[in-house]
Design a protein around this motif. Sequence first.
Motif, short mmCIF file in Angstrom:
data_model
loop_
_atom_site.label_atom_id
_atom_site.label_comp_id
_atom_site.label_asym_id
_atom_site.label_seq_id
_atom_site.Cartn_x
_atom_site.Cartn_y
_atom_site.Cartn_z
N SER A 27 -0.10 22.79 50.19
CA SER A 27 -0.60 21.43 49.99
C SER A 27 -0.28 20.94 48.59
N LEU A 28 0.33 19.78 48.51
CA LEU A 28 0.61 19.14 47.22
C LEU A 28 -0.47 18.13 46.87
N GLY A 29 -1.23 17.71 47.84
CA GLY A 29 -2.30 16.76 47.59
C GLY A 29 -2.92 16.29 48.88
N ASP A 30 -4.22 16.06 48.83
CA ASP A 30 -4.90 15.54 50.02
C ASP A 30 -5.58 14.20 49.73
N ARG A 31 -5.37 13.69 48.53
CA ARG A 31 -5.91 12.39 48.16
C ARG A 31 -4.77 11.53 47.61
N ILE A 32 -3.78 11.31 48.44
CA ILE A 32 -2.61 10.55 48.04
C ILE A 32 -2.70 9.14 48.63
N PRO A 52 10.75 15.62 37.12
CA PRO A 52 9.49 16.18 36.61
C PRO A 52 9.11 15.60 35.25
N ASP A 53 7.82 15.56 35.00
CA ASP A 53 7.27 15.20 33.70
C ASP A 53 7.85 13.90 33.15
N MET A 54 7.86 12.86 33.99
CA MET A 54 8.33 11.54 33.55
C MET A 54 7.29 10.94 32.60
N LYS A 55 7.70 10.70 31.39
CA LYS A 55 6.83 10.15 30.35
C LYS A 55 6.71 8.63 30.49
N PRO A 56 5.66 8.03 29.90
CA PRO A 56 5.56 6.57 29.89
C PRO A 56 6.85 5.96 29.34
N GLY A 57 7.33 4.94 30.04
CA GLY A 57 8.56 4.25 29.65
C GLY A 57 9.81 4.75 30.35
N ALA A 58 9.71 5.87 31.06
CA ALA A 58 10.88 6.45 31.75
C ALA A 58 11.19 5.68 33.04
N MET A 59 12.43 5.84 33.52
CA MET A 59 12.86 5.25 34.78
C MET A 59 13.63 6.30 35.57
N SER A 90 15.79 6.76 39.70
CA SER A 90 16.16 6.17 40.99
C SER A 90 17.00 7.16 41.78
N ASN A 91 17.07 6.90 43.07
CA ASN A 91 17.94 7.66 43.96
C ASN A 91 18.24 6.77 45.16
N ARG A 92 19.50 6.45 45.34
CA ARG A 92 19.87 5.50 46.41
C ARG A 92 19.64 6.06 47.81
N LYS A 93 19.48 7.37 47.96
CA LYS A 93 19.23 7.98 49.27
C LYS A 93 17.74 7.98 49.62
N ALA A 94 16.90 7.64 48.67
CA ALA A 94 15.45 7.73 48.88
C ALA A 94 14.92 6.60 49.75
N ARG A 95 13.85 6.92 50.47
CA ARG A 95 13.09 5.93 51.25
C ARG A 95 11.66 5.87 50.73
N TYR A 96 11.22 6.98 50.12
CA TYR A 96 9.86 7.10 49.58
C TYR A 96 9.92 7.77 48.21
N VAL A 97 8.89 7.51 47.40
CA VAL A 97 8.69 8.28 46.17
C VAL A 97 7.24 8.76 46.17
N LEU A 98 7.09 10.05 45.96
CA LEU A 98 5.78 10.66 45.85
C LEU A 98 5.52 10.94 44.38
N GLU A 99 4.52 10.26 43.81
CA GLU A 99 4.16 10.43 42.41
C GLU A 99 2.93 11.34 42.33
N LEU A 100 3.08 12.43 41.59
CA LEU A 100 2.02 13.42 41.46
C LEU A 100 1.76 13.73 40.00
N VAL A 105 3.09 19.50 38.88
CA VAL A 105 2.89 19.92 40.27
C VAL A 105 4.20 20.41 40.89
N ALA A 106 5.30 19.71 40.68
CA ALA A 106 6.59 20.11 41.28
C ALA A 106 7.00 21.50 40.82
N ALA A 107 6.86 21.77 39.53
CA ALA A 107 7.23 23.10 39.01
C ALA A 107 6.27 24.18 39.50
#
Length: 119
Positions: free
Chosen positions: A14-19, A77-84, A86-96, A100-102
């Motif tokens: 489980s990566l999260g149950d309150r998403i 991973p570890d995207m700091k404030p101000g970061a950007m 993208s991925n053209r193949k993506a349909r969703y983005v899960l922000e955690l 957590v990913a590592a």
Amino acid sequence: MKSCSAVTSNRLTSLGDRIEVADNFWPRFRGLLGRSGLDEGEGLLISPCRSIHCFGMRFAIDAIFLDKDYRVVSIHPDMKPGAMASNRKARYVLELKAGVAARHNIQVGEQFIIEPSTR
């Protein structure tokens, strides 16, 4: 707002149950702005989404880009404030919560199971 849970399909970790699910204009526009952080188990699933930014945020996040089948196409991973990112193949983005990913050793190509939350 709708919510869901995210589980890795091969390890059933489980990566999260309150998403929260941001699948219309205002929740997608607001994203995680105004929050001071994410607790374990919390996150945001943005749909549809191919790019994100962390302008105005106060904390770092892990961004996991998923295709239409919830398969990981990239991990930022570890995207700091101000970061950007993208991925053209993506349909969703899960922000955690950052780390957590590592901690769960999430890999590109891994399949997720996204289900409506029972809470």
